[in-house]
Design an enzyme around this catalytic site. Structure first.
Site, PDB file in Angstrom:
ATOM      1  N   ASP A 178     -10.258  -4.917  -4.672  1.00  0.00           N
ATOM      2  CA  ASP A 178      -9.675  -4.123  -3.487  1.00  0.00           C
ATOM      3  C   ASP A 178      -9.650  -2.663  -3.620  1.00  0.00           C
ATOM      4  O   ASP A 178     -10.208  -2.269  -5.148  1.00  0.00           O
ATOM      5  CB  ASP A 178      -7.480  -3.466  -4.501  1.00  0.00           C
ATOM      6  CG  ASP A 178      -6.734  -2.687  -3.131  1.00  0.00           C
ATOM      7  OD1 ASP A 178      -7.692  -2.308  -1.905  1.00  0.00           O
ATOM      8  OD2 ASP A 178      -5.782  -2.556  -3.012  1.00  0.00           O
ATOM      9  N   HIS A 234      -7.054  -5.521  -0.511  1.00  0.00           N
ATOM     10  CA  HIS A 234      -6.112  -4.507  -0.524  1.00  0.00           C
ATOM     11  C   HIS A 234      -5.154  -5.699   0.600  1.00  0.00           C
ATOM     12  O   HIS A 234      -4.263  -5.234   0.383  1.00  0.00           O
ATOM     13  CB  HIS A 234      -7.220  -3.186   0.052  1.00  0.00           C
ATOM     14  CG  HIS A 234      -5.647  -2.429   0.758  1.00  0.00           C
ATOM     15  ND1 HIS A 234      -5.227  -1.527  -0.966  1.00  0.00           N
ATOM     16  CD2 HIS A 234      -5.360  -1.601   1.332  1.00  0.00           C
ATOM     17  CE1 HIS A 234      -3.803  -0.978  -0.222  1.00  0.00           C
ATOM     18  NE2 HIS A 234      -4.939  -0.855   1.189  1.00  0.00           N
ATOM     19  N   SER A 284       1.439  -1.221  -0.013  1.00  0.00           N
ATOM     20  CA  SER A 284      -0.157   0.197   0.149  1.00  0.00           C
ATOM     21  C   SER A 284       0.981   0.948  -0.310  1.00  0.00           C
ATOM     22  O   SER A 284       1.487   1.233  -1.140  1.00  0.00           O
ATOM     23  CB  SER A 284      -0.920   0.168   0.727  1.00  0.00           C
ATOM     24  OG  SER A 284      -1.769   0.948   1.269  1.00  0.00           O
TER      25      SER A 284
END
Length: 217
Positions: A165, A195, A68
């Site tokens: 995601d 995610h 991320s």
């Protein structure tokens, strides 16, 4: 706001130990066990945290693994330490997410609150406490963009992205590949991946990706 006790970091450490490979995991300022407050942090500061770990705690060629926001940080670090960083793995990498957030995700009222008060609190499904998005974070994010122009990284890059995601559109991964100038960039799309990408199969995929990259370089 993930920390170094997350399942991906721990799975990678276990895999590296089993292979006799050096491994470092750490918390950015305002995250996990590190001091500071999350709302005081910026992309530039967290990049400096990662650079400090790279420069002071490691030796020789390194592979950066970032999930991320960590994927964004890894790209920034790789760009300024080309002699040390020899490979990069991004998991649901979110470069320039503050730009997308400002332009496409925040409401007009939230943008106004950031401009007037200097911050806004946004609920998140990843914890009880809301994210505090500050004006400093937004402005610093703009100054640290990496995919607004060609990203010159002449190293092997592996991206893993879930197509389910809810936080980082899977098309972001395609945009990253288009902006990278190197000729060794591979993208793995996980059709039902979220995610976190932290299921047992996700963790096996990540560890295998890092292992293969380490053997390559």
């Amino acid at each position: 706001m993930s920390d170094m006790e997350g399942s991906k970091a721990l799975a990678l450490e276990e895999a590296c130990r089993a292979e006799g490979r050096a491994f470092v995991r750490f918390d950015y300022a305002g995250h996990g066990q590190s001091s500071g407050a999350f709302e005081d942090g910026t992309i530039g500061q967290w990049k400096d945290d990662a650079l400090a770990v790279l420069d002071r705690l490691t030796q020789g060629p390194q592979i950066l693994v970032g999930s991320s926001m960590g994927g964004w940080i890894a790209m920034l670090v790789a760009r300024v330490r080309p002699g040390r960083v020899k490979g990069l793995v991004g998991v649901a990498a979110a470069p320039d997410f503050t730009v997308r957030m400002w332009n496409n995700e925040l409401t007009a009222a939230q943008r106004a609150e950031i401009s007037d008060r200097g911050f806004v609190k946004i609920p998140t499904e990843y914890g009880d406490q809301p994210y505090t998005i500050t004006k400093a974070l937004i402005e610093d994010g703009w100054n640290n963009r990496v995919i607004a122009a060609p990203l010159y990284l002449d190293i092997p890059v592996r991206l893993i992205q879930g197509m389910a995601d809810a936080d980082v559109p899977w098309q972001t991964a395609l945009e990253i590949t288009k902006k990278m100038t190197g000729d060794d960039v591979e993208l793995t799309l996980v059709p039902h991946g979220d995610h976190r990408l932290s299921t047992p199969n996700d963790l096996k995929r990540l560890c295998l990706t890092v292992k293969q990259l380490a053997e390559q370089i």
